[in-house]
Enzyme design. Structure first.
Site, short mmCIF file in Angstrom:
data_model
loop_
_atom_site.label_atom_id
_atom_site.label_comp_id
_atom_site.label_asym_id
_atom_site.label_seq_id
_atom_site.Cartn_x
_atom_site.Cartn_y
_atom_site.Cartn_z
N HIS A 1 -4.59 -10.07 -0.95
CA HIS A 1 -4.99 -10.07 0.44
C HIS A 1 -5.56 -11.72 0.86
O HIS A 1 -7.19 -11.04 -0.23
CB HIS A 1 -5.85 -8.74 0.52
CG HIS A 1 -5.02 -7.58 0.33
ND1 HIS A 1 -5.12 -6.55 -0.34
CD2 HIS A 1 -3.36 -7.24 1.56
CE1 HIS A 1 -3.71 -5.79 -0.47
NE2 HIS A 1 -3.16 -6.30 0.60
N TYR B 1 -7.86 -11.08 3.16
CA TYR B 1 -9.59 -10.48 3.65
C TYR B 1 -10.07 -9.70 3.02
O TYR B 1 -11.32 -10.05 3.00
CB TYR B 1 -8.52 -9.53 4.52
CG TYR B 1 -7.57 -8.02 4.06
CD1 TYR B 1 -8.76 -7.42 3.27
CD2 TYR B 1 -7.11 -8.27 4.33
CE1 TYR B 1 -8.17 -6.26 2.14
CE2 TYR B 1 -5.72 -6.94 3.60
CZ TYR B 1 -7.13 -5.68 2.72
OH TYR B 1 -5.92 -4.86 2.26
N GLU B 2 -9.93 -10.64 1.57
CA GLU B 2 -10.66 -9.82 0.55
C GLU B 2 -11.23 -11.21 0.46
O GLU B 2 -12.04 -10.75 -0.67
CB GLU B 2 -9.98 -9.32 -0.71
CG GLU B 2 -8.95 -8.06 -1.00
CD GLU B 2 -8.42 -8.09 -2.07
OE1 GLU B 2 -8.40 -7.02 -2.80
OE2 GLU B 2 -6.95 -7.94 -1.92
N MET C 1 -1.21 -7.14 7.25
CA MET C 1 -2.20 -8.50 6.74
C MET C 1 -1.93 -8.35 5.32
O MET C 1 -2.87 -9.23 3.98
CB MET C 1 -3.70 -7.66 6.66
CG MET C 1 -4.44 -6.76 7.88
SD MET C 1 -5.64 -6.03 7.45
CE MET C 1 -5.58 -4.83 9.22
N SER C 2 -0.60 -9.01 5.22
CA SER C 2 0.52 -9.89 3.98
C SER C 2 1.45 -10.30 3.88
O SER C 2 1.71 -10.75 4.70
CB SER C 2 0.91 -8.44 2.87
OG SER C 2 1.18 -7.60 3.65
N ASN D 1 2.40 3.38 11.26
CA ASN D 1 1.47 3.71 12.51
C ASN D 1 2.04 2.70 13.92
O ASN D 1 2.27 1.61 13.68
CB ASN D 1 -0.08 3.58 12.53
CG ASN D 1 0.01 1.90 11.89
OD1 ASN D 1 -0.49 1.54 10.77
ND2 ASN D 1 -0.61 1.08 13.11
N ALA E 1 3.16 -1.91 4.10
CA ALA E 1 2.86 -1.45 5.14
C ALA E 1 2.20 -1.86 6.08
O ALA E 1 1.47 -2.71 6.53
CB ALA E 1 1.38 -0.15 4.87
N HIS F 1 -4.97 -0.35 -4.72
CA HIS F 1 -3.95 -0.90 -5.02
C HIS F 1 -4.27 -1.13 -6.41
O HIS F 1 -5.56 -2.36 -7.13
CB HIS F 1 -4.38 -2.60 -4.16
CG HIS F 1 -3.92 -2.62 -3.22
ND1 HIS F 1 -2.56 -3.17 -2.36
CD2 HIS F 1 -4.30 -2.27 -1.56
CE1 HIS F 1 -2.41 -2.82 -1.08
NE2 HIS F 1 -3.88 -2.55 -1.38
N SER G 1 0.73 -0.98 0.15
CA SER G 1 0.26 0.10 -0.25
C SER G 1 0.82 1.11 0.32
O SER G 1 2.06 1.28 0.66
CB SER G 1 -0.78 0.14 1.01
OG SER G 1 -1.57 -1.61 1.52
N HIS H 1 -7.19 3.63 6.76
CA HIS H 1 -6.04 3.17 5.41
C HIS H 1 -5.75 4.35 4.58
O HIS H 1 -4.71 4.26 4.99
CB HIS H 1 -7.03 2.19 4.74
CG HIS H 1 -6.55 2.14 3.91
ND1 HIS H 1 -5.91 1.16 3.62
CD2 HIS H 1 -6.77 1.92 2.04
CE1 HIS H 1 -5.25 0.47 2.81
NE2 HIS H 1 -5.80 1.19 1.88
N1 HPA Z 1 -1.93 -3.79 11.43
C1 HPA Z 1 -2.27 -4.28 10.74
N2 HPA Z 1 -1.81 -4.30 9.62
C2 HPA Z 1 -1.42 -2.73 9.49
C3 HPA Z 1 -1.49 -1.76 9.98
C4 HPA Z 1 -1.67 -2.64 11.59
O1 HPA Z 1 -1.26 -1.09 12.59
N3 HPA Z 1 -0.93 -1.10 10.17
C5 HPA Z 1 -0.98 -1.43 8.41
N4 HPA Z 1 -0.52 -2.05 8.04
#
Ligand code: HPA
Length: 273
Positions: A82, A84-85, A210-211, A234, A112, A60, A29, A246
């Site tokens: 992903h 989660y998709e 998540m990847s 973050n 990310a 994406h 991302s 996001h």
């Molecule tokens: N958690 C999970 N996935 C993420 C995060 C997070 O804090 N930041 C960016 N992708």
């Protein structure tokens, strides 16, 4: 058969970008900018490739971009799939199977993610030393095809020591501070709870996202040497005051992407030198 489907994808791609590639780049991302420095670019939209999964998430893009960085021939994946998709782990890893049949021997995967190690700050870049797969699923589940790899692949060095050392050296030469750590794969799509982050920390994770892990498993299975670089966008839940969004993740990734691009460019130029 799975192998035949992958071969059909690879044959199509080869017919469109016959130069081939040495290294594949998976762009997370907000980290897609590296394609701008690739020379003699050729783009193959995912949508044109037979049997390729179809992506959905905003931000994406779905393209394979072929081109050169120095003398290294690169295939960049602009956009990934992903879990989660709703994709299966096999679908998430599908591009890696295609890489294998295209003869690619190295993969650089970026993402990310949230920082768990409290010495990290948003914007930091982390060389992934190892991973924790917290999702009870795996891209290799199902009948094994020996043409891709062994039934029970070793996972003692999922991120190549040699590539991590090369990345560390390139960062040092550029004055970029490379963090190191363990990346935990969380299925999402909701962010983690504070309790889950405490659990991940106890388990030895430095970052969570998540990847990346499905692709890493598939690459190791097929003998593709892997380097992972994570952008801490973050601090994870409970370690920051703000709520996650996001938009914030993409904004911080965008800001760090210049540093990441310089780093990957140096790494690939040094590789070809
Ligand atoms: N958690 C999970 N996935 C993420 C995060 C997070 O804090 N930041 C960016 N992708």
């Amino acid at each position: 058969m799975f192998y035949d489907r992958v071969k059909e994808s690879a044959d199509y791609i080869r017919s469109k970008a016959d130069a081939g590639a040495d290294v594949a780049l998976i762009l997370g991302s907000g980290l897609g900018r590296i394609v701008d420095i690739m020379e003699n670019r050729k783009t193959v939209p995912y949508g044109d490739i037979p049997n390729f999964p179809k992506s959905s998430v905003a931000g994406h893009e779905g393209n394979l971009v072929f081109g050169n960085i120095g003398s290294t021939r690169v295939m960049a994946l602009q956009g990934r799939f992903h879990y989660y998709e709703g994709f299966t782990m096999k679908e998430v890893a599908y591009p890696v199977y295609v890489m294998k049949l295209l003869g690619i021997g190295e993969m650089i995967v970026t993402n990310a993610c949230g920082g768990i190690n409290e010495s990290f700050r948003p914007g930091d870049l982390m060389i992934i030393d190892d991973f924790i797969n917290s999702v009870s699923d795996n891209p290799l589940i199902g009948a094994n095809d020996e043409r891709f790899g062994k039934r029970f692949p070793d996972m003692s060095e999922p991120y190549s020591r040699e590539l991590r050392d090369a990345a560390e050296k390139a960062a040092r030469d550029l004055g970029i501070e490379a963090k190191h750590g363990v990346y935990a794969f969380f299925q999402g799509p909701c962010y983690e709870t504070a309790a889950e982050i405490r659990m991940f920390r106890t388990m030895g994770s430095d970052a969570v996202g998540m990847s990346t892990v499905p692709e890493t498993i598939a690459a190791n299975y097929m003998g593709i040497k892997t380097l992972g670089i994570a952008c801490i966008t973050n601090m994870a839940t409970g370690l920051c005051k703000e709520k996650h969004s996001h938009e914030e993740v993409v904004a911080v990734a965008n800001k760090s992407s210049e540093k990441l691009c310089m780093w990957i460019e140096k790494l690939l130029r040094d590789r070809g030198a």
